[in-house]
Design an enzyme around this catalytic site. Structure first.
Site, short mmCIF file in Angstrom:
data_model
loop_
_atom_site.label_atom_id
_atom_site.label_comp_id
_atom_site.label_asym_id
_atom_site.label_seq_id
_atom_site.Cartn_x
_atom_site.Cartn_y
_atom_site.Cartn_z
N HIS A 69 -8.39 -7.33 9.10
CA HIS A 69 -8.96 -6.34 8.19
C HIS A 69 -9.94 -6.96 7.21
O HIS A 69 -10.25 -6.35 6.18
CB HIS A 69 -7.84 -5.60 7.46
CG HIS A 69 -6.98 -4.79 8.38
ND1 HIS A 69 -5.68 -4.43 8.09
CD2 HIS A 69 -7.24 -4.26 9.61
CE1 HIS A 69 -5.18 -3.72 9.09
NE2 HIS A 69 -6.11 -3.61 10.02
N ILE B 104 11.03 -11.43 1.92
CA ILE B 104 10.36 -12.41 2.78
C ILE B 104 10.50 -13.83 2.22
O ILE B 104 10.83 -14.77 2.95
CB ILE B 104 8.87 -12.06 2.94
CG1 ILE B 104 8.70 -10.65 3.51
CG2 ILE B 104 8.17 -13.09 3.81
CD1 ILE B 104 9.35 -10.40 4.83
N CYS C 97 -23.65 -7.94 2.85
CA CYS C 97 -24.57 -6.83 3.03
C CYS C 97 -24.28 -6.18 4.38
O CYS C 97 -24.22 -6.88 5.40
CB CYS C 97 -26.02 -7.31 2.96
SG CYS C 97 -27.22 -6.04 3.43
N ILE D 209 -5.96 -9.04 3.11
CA ILE D 209 -7.34 -9.35 2.73
C ILE D 209 -7.39 -10.20 1.47
O ILE D 209 -8.46 -10.39 0.88
CB ILE D 209 -8.14 -8.05 2.49
CG1 ILE D 209 -7.52 -7.23 1.36
CG2 ILE D 209 -8.22 -7.22 3.78
CD1 ILE D 209 -8.34 -6.02 0.92
N ASP D 210 -6.24 -10.75 1.04
CA ASP D 210 -6.15 -11.39 -0.27
C ASP D 210 -6.50 -12.88 -0.29
O ASP D 210 -6.57 -13.49 -1.36
CB ASP D 210 -4.75 -11.20 -0.87
CG ASP D 210 -3.62 -11.61 0.09
OD1 ASP D 210 -3.79 -12.60 0.83
OD2 ASP D 210 -2.58 -10.93 0.09
N PHE E 265 0.80 -1.22 0.00
CA PHE E 265 0.00 0.00 0.00
C PHE E 265 0.83 1.27 0.00
O PHE E 265 0.46 2.26 -0.62
CB PHE E 265 -0.93 0.01 1.22
CG PHE E 265 -2.04 -1.00 1.11
CD1 PHE E 265 -3.27 -0.64 0.58
CD2 PHE E 265 -1.85 -2.31 1.50
CE1 PHE E 265 -4.29 -1.56 0.46
CE2 PHE E 265 -2.87 -3.24 1.40
CZ PHE E 265 -4.09 -2.87 0.87
N GLN F 131 -3.01 -8.89 8.54
CA GLN F 131 -3.61 -7.63 8.12
C GLN F 131 -4.10 -7.72 6.68
O GLN F 131 -4.72 -6.79 6.19
CB GLN F 131 -2.59 -6.49 8.25
CG GLN F 131 -2.12 -6.22 9.66
CD GLN F 131 -1.00 -5.19 9.68
OE1 GLN F 131 0.14 -5.48 9.31
NE2 GLN F 131 -1.31 -3.98 10.08
N ASN G 240 11.17 -7.85 7.53
CA ASN G 240 10.59 -6.81 6.68
C ASN G 240 11.70 -6.18 5.87
O ASN G 240 12.84 -6.04 6.35
CB ASN G 240 9.89 -5.74 7.54
CG ASN G 240 8.92 -4.90 6.75
OD1 ASN G 240 8.05 -5.42 6.06
ND2 ASN G 240 9.07 -3.58 6.82
N CYS H 228 -27.90 -6.69 6.67
CA CYS H 228 -28.39 -8.00 7.15
C CYS H 228 -27.30 -9.06 7.23
O CYS H 228 -27.53 -10.13 7.76
CB CYS H 228 -29.54 -8.50 6.28
SG CYS H 228 -29.05 -9.06 4.63
#
Length: 256
Positions: free
Chosen positions: A127, A245, A135, A109-110, A41, A107, A227, A138
């Site tokens: 995340h 990594i 939705c 979302i993939d 990001f 963290q 990192n 609901c």
């Protein structure tokens, strides 16, 4: 101890720390997925440099914002949908399978941890997950293919929930959206019982998620940070490895 360039030395020290651990926990960020073709990001060319994030309240309040959010999602999906787990993902799945890890907090979302074989009960997604939608009113689940079919058929208009007319959003946590209570509690529980906390590919600047490594250290766990770039937590870590990594974790993935 900081390793930069001495890959074999870093791998040996990591192995020693894992061998001495009874409840190791991994904490992953975008850096574990970059070798899979998914950009992070914050780096030049990263996703945040290309599109300003749409805050949660704006998404909920404005149809145009929802249309734009889904347009971006499907544009990125064309580029990243074929991504496969990398060496880091495979290493963590293998360590879990051998009983060397108590769990993985991510963290990301993939969905690449699941694709590598990490079971849902061992994975905490702080995340959310970008591989399906829900939705907001609901809670009904919708697959991305369902959303795209209706989005395209309507000429770029985001569909609402057929059951309640609520807004449909990827199952991710956006800026300004409340963190998921259940996942935060699961992450907190894993952190408190860990004796070794391994940060992998996270810049450790997004809170509250970035607070877990420090909490683990304060509870007495050893802290490892893998990192490419320095983080603000490096000075309190027992081991810092600044390298790719996948290169560091390749032996743990069975790749040599």
């Amino acid at each position: 101890m900081i390793y930069e360039g001495d890959l074999k030395g870093a791998q040996q020290r990591l192995r020693e720390l894992l061998d001495g651990s009874a409840r190791a926990v991994a904490f992953t960020g975008a850096g574990i997925s970059t070798e899979c073709g998914i950009p992070d990001f914050r780096s030049p060319g990263g996703l945040w440099t290309q599109n300003k994030p749409i805050p949660f309240d704006v998404f909920v309040a404005h149809k145009a914002a929802r249309n734009e959010a889904w347009r971006r999602k499907f544009a990125m999906e064309e580029a990243f949908a074929g991504a496969q787990p990398g060496r880091g993902h495979r290493a963590l799945a293998r360590l879990l399978g051998h009983g060397r890890l108590a769990g993985v907090i991510t963290q990301n979302i993939d969905g690449l941890h699941q694709a590598s074989g990490v079971p849902d009960d061992a994975l905490v997604e702080l995340h959310g997950n970008g591989t399906y939608a829900t939705c907001l009113d609901c809670g009904a689940r919708y697959e991305l293919a369902w959303v795209k079919e209706r989005f395209d058929a309507a000429g770029g208009i985001a569909p609402d929930c057929p059951a309640c007319d609520g807004p449909v959003k990827t199952a991710t946590i956006s800026f300004g959206q409340a963190m998921p209570e259940r996942e935060m509690a699961r992450a907190d529980a894993l952190t408190k019982v860990s004796d070794l906390f391994i940060v992998i590919g996270s810049s450790l600047v997004v809170f509250p998620a970035a607070g877990f490594p420090l909490k683990a250290r304060q509870k007495g766990a050893r802290l490892i940070i893998l990192n490419r770039e320095p983080t603000e937590f490096d000075e309190v870590a027992d081991l810092v490895v600044r390298a790719e990594i996948g290169d560091v974790l390749a032996p743990f993935a069975g790749d040599g």
